[in-house]
Design a protein around this motif. Structure first.
Motif, PDB file in Angstrom:
ATOM      1  N   TYR A 371      -2.005  -4.599 -16.565  1.00 15.15           N
ATOM      2  CA  TYR A 371      -2.033  -3.630 -15.149  1.00 15.15           C
ATOM      3  C   TYR A 371      -3.600  -2.965 -15.720  1.00 15.15           C
ATOM      4  O   TYR A 371      -3.308  -2.297 -16.675  1.00 15.15           O
ATOM      5  N   ASP A 373      -4.127   0.920 -14.340  1.00 13.17           N
ATOM      6  CA  ASP A 373      -2.931   2.120 -13.225  1.00 13.17           C
ATOM      7  C   ASP A 373      -3.634   2.948 -12.697  1.00 13.17           C
ATOM      8  O   ASP A 373      -4.178   3.668 -13.792  1.00 13.17           O
ATOM      9  N   ASP A 414      -0.166   1.741  -6.867  1.00 14.68           N
ATOM     10  CA  ASP A 414       0.123   0.540  -7.423  1.00 14.68           C
ATOM     11  C   ASP A 414      -0.578  -0.274  -8.691  1.00 14.68           C
ATOM     12  O   ASP A 414      -1.699   0.313  -9.152  1.00 14.68           O
ATOM     13  N   MET A 415      -0.140  -1.243  -9.739  1.00 16.25           N
ATOM     14  CA  MET A 415      -1.063  -1.597 -10.091  1.00 16.25           C
ATOM     15  C   MET A 415      -1.118  -2.451  -9.787  1.00 16.25           C
ATOM     16  O   MET A 415      -0.357  -3.366  -9.771  1.00 16.25           O
ATOM     17  N   LEU A 416      -1.920  -3.218  -9.965  1.00 13.39           N
ATOM     18  CA  LEU A 416      -3.229  -3.846 -10.059  1.00 13.39           C
ATOM     19  C   LEU A 416      -3.329  -5.264 -10.894  1.00 13.39           C
ATOM     20  O   LEU A 416      -3.698  -4.265 -12.521  1.00 13.39           O
ATOM     21  N   GLN A 417      -2.387  -6.530 -11.002  1.00 12.98           N
ATOM     22  CA  GLN A 417      -2.145  -7.244 -12.408  1.00 12.98           C
ATOM     23  C   GLN A 417      -3.321  -7.603 -12.858  1.00 12.98           C
ATOM     24  O   GLN A 417      -4.225  -7.486 -11.853  1.00 12.98           O
TER      25      GLN A 417
END
Lengths: 672, 111
Positions: A371, A373, A414-417
């Motif tokens: 991810y 972060d 949020d963390m982007l995958q």
């Protein structure tokens, strides 16, 4: 509402919403015709108008927003003469040539280095923000306090800038129209006009068809600037799956290459062909990564364990600033995504993730998925990536910045995958692109091939100039396209002022019209454009892919000609849209033949060109380390050998600055 | 329910952009901004445009930017809907998923 919904709701087919007049002839006359109204074409038009020329622009889409740079941009490469830069135009051009073994455009890259910053300053005058005027990023390492410029990739050398480019295209469009350009949107140019209709003669205009009305256009001009986009429909074609995830849209057919080739102009590096897909990924920038626009974004594994950044040569980095430095102090980060393809050294490349990422995932030390972060960044740096870069880059303002926000993604929380794929890919490039899902034999024709020019950016045909990242061979990305466009526009205006107009050959016009409009009159036609395009792509994949030999290439050329002369004659077009797409397919056949002839000409394999010949497997033998200009006339193909640094050999000077000074046309601000 | 017609297979993606018929006034600004003719004017004047060639949509969003009434939005193909994870709770969401959290990020673009 889509077509199915309309048909079911109304019980009838929707009528074509524009008045159709297939073949109705419109004649447009100007001093300069610009083919392609993207950023390069608009800059060419503006520059020519500033020189006092009258200008017509023929654009496939809608100039206010079309072209690869139409939706915006976040970086400006090659602004090496900005007041903070430590790079010179000579260093920029010579380094590009050195790391590409000579297979790029050293001449254009010098012009880009020399004028890139001036081109950007002019853009600032047109209303595009290029500085941190509100001091939002004050006291960050990315900013110069005096000029308020913001830098990317290389904070030591400061030659690549972050720009607020979302409104670039509307600004260029407005300026072009203010200065009096005649803009012809929705026009698919299909051929150049040449004096006497002869291949290899002076270029005196172009012809095309409007994809709303089906009307035919004859553009008569004293000089023509070819400023079209790149292409992909030739080798990798699967629009239902790939349009959303590609950096190249469906209008892009390398039309500028093809019309130049058909007019008899010389092209080079058409033998730079990469096998392997670029398209079977995710929407550009929609997934986590540490590359390009996301440079510097922190990456963590599924357990939140940090993945380290590494220098381009593999040294693990401990300090955030090092991410934006070159791998060793004697080099600089030349740029990223600037059309340099594979290079012979990583020393001038951008930083990446840990080169041992694959091993660490295999051993269980790191766990998928990865991810981004963003919460690990301070607010200013997070805003720099998310609020500046992603909200201004093309294809990200609406698709990413606005759409992800609407669906609840919040970079503050949020963390982007990342994509789940081969970690060797993840560590070195954007996780949304390529992946391992593309057919193994897809051929990517977005290499550096294109029109070869002199120091005026004039091709081998008098009156035909080339500009932009694609039709001009080996010449880069967004800022580079604007810069070469601006330079070529001035040259075209100068040429037009020194030459009389020439009357087009009626037979050439009639020939073009007959070919163009045959599918709308073909009542027995039973093959649509898409099936023909798939067939063309298949021939190019199979016969111009990994396993090229003389015999295979000859077979490929024969099969393309067969397609044109058999199934091609059974095609139909239901409306002007289908006609436009179909005409593009016929030109793709011509282009495929050009690529295969270029592949036949190189009797060796080459690493930088991504070029393999089964019958000539030796990699880069010295006698083949050269450009191979290729052209056609009267059914014959002509090839010659040319040194990669031809632009500093006789009749030119070895000194780049001397050549530039001798051939450049000084810029003017307003029309005289 | 028990009626059917012979129609071509659905195209994919079915609908690359979605037009809100309550907001749309049929001005066709989106159709004009579209580089590929994905969106075409409705033959009936004043009616919302038709998403006629969704397989040609580049998802550049220029149509969204051109709409003065916020009547049009991008619809990601289902195979493109990416995932994200809320750091504090560990919840994983999908773009366009059934349990997407409400929008909390409203910061305007820089510049």
């Amino acid at each position: 509402m889509n077509w199915h919904e309309y048909a079911i709701k109304h019980g009838k087919l929707p009528e074509w919403p524009y008045e159709i007049s297939y073949g109705k002839e419109n004649v447009v006359e100007s001093d300069v015709l610009v083919v392609g109204g993207g950023v390069a074409g608009c800059r060419a038009a503006i520059a020519a108008l500033q020189q006092g020329a009258s200008v017509a622009v023929a654009e496939r889409g809608f100039t206010k927003r079309s072209g690869l740079g139409g939706a915006g941009v976040d970086h400006w490469h090659g602004a090496v003469t900005n007041p903070c830069s430590k790079i010179t135009p000579e260093m920029y051009s010579d380094t590009a040539m050195k790391i590409s073994d000579g297979y790029t455009n050293g001449l254009a890259r010098y012009i880009i280095g020399k004028e890139g910053w001036d081109t950007l300053l002019e853009l600032e005058e047109m209303g595009v923000q290029i500085r941190d005027e509100d001091d939002e990023f004050k006291d960050t390492m990315f900013r110069d306090e005096e000029t308020k410029l913001l830098f990317a990739y290389d904070l030591d050398n400061k030659h690549c800038l972050r720009v607020y480019g979302n409104n670039i295209k509307p600004c260029l469009d407005a300026e072009m129209r203010r200065l009096g350009a005649g803009v012809y949107d929705r026009t698919c140019i299909t051929a150049l006009l040449t004096e006497g209709g002869r291949q290899g003669a002076r270029v005196i205009g172009a012809m095309g068809v409007n994809d709303r009305t089906g009307e035919f256009f004859v553009f008569k001009a004293k000089a023509v600037v070819v400023a079209t986009g790149g292409g992909k429909r030739l080798g990798s074609f699967a629009p239902e799956l790939t349009e959303s995830q590609s950096m190249f849209h469906i209008n892009l057919t390398n039309m500028g290459h093809t019309i130049a080739w058909n007019a008899g102009a010389e092209l080079v590096m058409m033998d730079q062909l990469y096998v392997g897909g670029l398209d079977m990924g995710y929407a550009p920038y929609s997934m986590g990564n540490a590359d390009n626009t996301y440079q510097g974004a922190p990456t963590v594994d599924a357990n939140g364990v940090r993945v380290q950044h590494a220098s381009a040569t593999g040294t693990l980095l401990t300090d955030e600033r090092q991410i934006f430095q070159s791998a060793n102090p004697d080099t600089f980060v030349i740029g990223h995504g600037i059309g340099l393809g594979p290079t012979n050294t990583q020393e001038y490349s951008v930083s990446t993730l840990d080169h041992a990422l694959n091993d660490k995932i295999s051993s269980g030390e790191l766990r998928l998925p990865l991810y981004n972060d963003f919460t690990l960044l301070d607010e200013k740096h997070r805003r720099l990536i998310w609020g500046l870069m992603l909200s201004h880059e093309g294809k990200t303002r609406v698709p990413i910045y606005e759409t992800l926000s609407k669906w609840g993604f919040d970079p503050d929380k949020d963390m982007l995958q990342y994509a789940v794929t081969n970690a060797e890919l993840l560590s070195h490039r954007s996780s949304w692109t390529g992946l391992e899902h593309s057919p193994k034999n897809w051929v990517v024709t977005a290499g550096g091939g294109g029109i070869i020019t002199d120091w005026r950016l004039q091709g081998s045909l008098p009156g035909m100039f080339a500009a932009g990242g694609f039709p001009l061979f080996g010449s880069g990305c967004h800022g580079e396209a604007q810069t070469t466009g601006r330079y070529a526009g001035r040259q075209a205006a100068r040429f037009a002022s020194e030459h009389d107009s020439a009357e087009p050959d009626r037979a050439q016009i009639e020939r073009e019209k007959r070919e163009l409009f045959a599918p709308v009159e073909n009542e027995g036609g039973d093959i649509g454009w898409k099936e023909l395009n798939y067939a063309i792509a298949r021939v190019v994949q199979d016969y111009c892919g990994r396993y090229k030999t003389e015999e295979i290439l000859d077979l490929g050329i024969k099969r393309l000609k067969d397609l044109r002369d058999t199934e091609g004659r059974r095609t139909y077009a239901n409306n002007p849209h289908e006609l436009g797409r179909l005409v593009e397919c016929f030109r793709l056949i011509d282009l495929g033949i050009c690529y295969m002839e270029a592949a036949k000409a190189r009797k060796a394999s080459s690493k930088i060109l991504g070029f393999s010949r089964v019958d000539y497997p030796e990699m880069d033998p010295p006698e083949w380390n050269c450009l191979l200009p290729i052209s056609q006339s009267d059914g014959q193909v002509h090839v010659r050998k040319l040194p990669c640094d031809y632009y500093r050999q006789a009749p030119y000077s070895d000194c780049l600055a001397e050549n530039y000074e001798k051939y450049t046309v000084p810029a003017k601000k307003e029309a005289t | 329910m028990n009626e059917a017609y012979l129609v071509p297979n659905p195209i994919a993606p079915n609908q690359s952009v979605c037009i809100d018929h309550d907001k749309c006034v049929g001005c066709n600004c989106c159709a004009n901004a579209c580089r590929t003719q994905t969106i075409m004017p409705n033959p009936e004047k004043g009616q919302p445009p038709i998403v006629i060639y969704p397989d040609e949509c580049w998802f550049c969003g220029c149509c969204v930017g051109a709409c003065k009434r916020e009547a049009i939005r991008i619809v990601y193909p289902i195979n493109q809907r990416v995932f994200f994870k809320r750091k504090t709770t560990g919840e994983v969401f999908r773009l366009g998923g059934p349990d997407s959290p409400p929008q909390t990020y409203f910061k305007p673009p820089v510049g």
